[in-house]
Design a protein around this motif. Sequence first.
Motif, PDB file in Angstrom:
ATOM      1  N   GLU A 123       1.039  -0.894   0.024  1.00  0.00           N
ATOM      2  CA  GLU A 123      -0.079   0.004   0.211  1.00  0.00           C
ATOM      3  C   GLU A 123       1.246   1.176   0.084  1.00  0.00           C
ATOM      4  N   HIS A 124       1.697   1.145   0.626  1.00  0.00           N
ATOM      5  CA  HIS A 124       2.875   2.603   1.311  1.00  0.00           C
ATOM      6  C   HIS A 124       3.515   2.480  -1.016  1.00  0.00           C
ATOM      7  N   MET A 130       2.534   1.050  -3.151  1.00  0.00           N
ATOM      8  CA  MET A 130       1.764   1.824  -4.756  1.00  0.00           C
ATOM      9  C   MET A 130       1.020   2.944  -3.666  1.00  0.00           C
ATOM     10  N   ASN A 131       1.033   3.693  -3.027  1.00  0.00           N
ATOM     11  CA  ASN A 131      -0.330   5.025  -2.862  1.00  0.00           C
ATOM     12  C   ASN A 131       0.678   5.764  -1.784  1.00  0.00           C
ATOM     13  N   LYS A 165       1.721   7.668   0.852  1.00  0.00           N
ATOM     14  CA  LYS A 165       0.738   8.460   2.521  1.00  0.00           C
ATOM     15  C   LYS A 165       1.997  10.040   2.240  1.00  0.00           C
ATOM     16  N   SER A 196       6.650   7.291   3.215  1.00  0.00           N
ATOM     17  CA  SER A 196       5.524   7.914   3.065  1.00  0.00           C
ATOM     18  C   SER A 196       4.846   6.777   4.415  1.00  0.00           C
TER      19      SER A 196
END
Length: 150
Positions: free
Chosen positions: A7-8, A10-11, A13, A69
């Motif tokens: 998640e970190h 691919m996207n 924060k 992130s």
Amino acid sequence: MDAQLIEHMMNPKNYGTLAASNAEGIGKNPENGEKVAVYLRVMDDEEQPYIDEIAFQAIGCTTTVVAGSMLTEEAKGLNLNGAHNLVDATMKLLDKLPPEDAACSEMVALAIRAAVDTYLKRQEDPEYPAITYQVKYSCVVKDENGKEEK
């Protein structure tokens, strides 16, 4: 690879700049030119100043972006003492990693420390420039055969 890491990756924060920042800091690797900039908006309407907003930009590898992130998510909402403790704890963990793996996360941690330290300096001098800290670990890129690239 666990779902949180993916998640970190691919996207990421908090990636980008922060228009309302009141402190910036840079972590830099002089060996390969990689660097991370961290932007903070510190609020001091509580008993202690705290990180209300945080953002980062990186000129580096995917590991650097993932570390940025994750660490900026951890730092959000911390008071300045908590942010220093986060950086110190991160640096202790890095001592257990191979230097090439540690350098990326170290750059992010140092950028957070630099941003907090810049904020503190700006309390005395509002024009104080953004602080830059350099990594101690080496980030040597290896080719697919495990040999160091020149």
